[in-house]
Enzyme design. Structure first.
Site: not given
Length: 259
Positions: A172, A129-131, A142
């Site tokens: 992340n 999970v890119d945040v 994102f």
């Protein structure tokens, strides 16, 4: 007894090892196979390899590269990049990879997590999970190397991924990527309080003290880092490194002493 894990995260682009800052300006730093060999010698707990082009270019995972990495790797290997369906996942597992990491595909089709987990087991399915922080507070997910806003709240999303059968979440921080000033502890706290899955944190580690900080606070957690394990010194000379036995024991034992 379960213990915290200290995990190098390697980014691959065009078959080469790169390092980004806030998901931008990927700097070439060498050959991923050579890096794997060094991490073998240093006996790292686990290794995460993310092909950061495979998803954005809608290309197949590079199975030859994955096979070479898995053959060389003597530690548990997690691979992510370009995985969009069960067939691709099963092929990657057949090459000797222990875990697969899925990000964009889980946003577009959350059921893919349940699909793969039902075949290989939840323990092998990782959701990345890119945040980023929102301008007026809070966080947003994102995809596509931080270029595409999803409008999704990461807390709601990780809960959904747990319900779908994911076995681990990697959270992340895009804002902290490559900055080396520490993890986003507020983000970690929010995610940790909302799931019961194993959690790995990524983005911001600039020294072993940052890893010690999250281990002290959260205990059984994966502390992943990129820049910390490929650069050395204030001028960021390229040097693959990893804590030695003494350093690692000191980091981990800090937590177990307070249990």
């Amino acid at each position: 007894m379960l213990r915290p894990r200290i995990i190098p995260c390697l980014l691959v682009r065009n078959k080469g090892l790169v390092k980004t800052v806030q998901f931008k300006d990927g700097k070439y730093i060498g050959d991923p196979i050579n890096a794997v060999r060094i991490f073998n010698e240093k006996e790292s707990d686990e290794l995460m390899v993310l092909d950061i082009d495979a998803t954005t270019k809608l290309s197949e995972p590079d199975y030859r590269m994955i096979e070479n990495l898995a053959t060389e790797c003597r530690m548990p290997l997690c691979y992510g990049g370009g995985i969009r369906n069960l067939d691709q996942a099963q092929k990657i597992f057949s090459l000797g990879v222990e875990k697969i990491a899925i990000s964009s595909a889980a946003v577009k089709n959350p059921a893919i997590i349940a699909d793969i987990a039902s075949k290989v087991g939840s323990q092998s399915v990782v959701v990345v999970v890119d945040v980023k922080k929102k301008l007026f507070g809070g966080y947003e997910m994102f995809t596509d190397n931080g270029k595409k806003s999803t409008g999704l709240n990461p807390i709601d999303f990780v809960r959904k991924m747990e319900n779908e059968g994911a076995g681990e979440i990697v959270i992340n921080s895009i804002d902290n990527d490559g900055v080396m000033k520490g993890y986003d502890l507020d983000l970690i706290e929010k995610i940790r309080n909302n799931i019961s899955l194993p959690l790995t944190v990524l983005g911001g580690a600039g020294g072993l003290e940052h890893i010690g900080q999250v281990i002290n606070k959260y205990g059984i957690i994966g502390a992943a880092a990129g820049s910390l394990f490929v650069f050395k010194g204030k001028y960021k000379a390229v040097l693959i490194n990893y804590p030695n036995f003494k350093e690692k024991d000191e980091l981990i034992n800090q937590y177990f002493k307070i249990l």
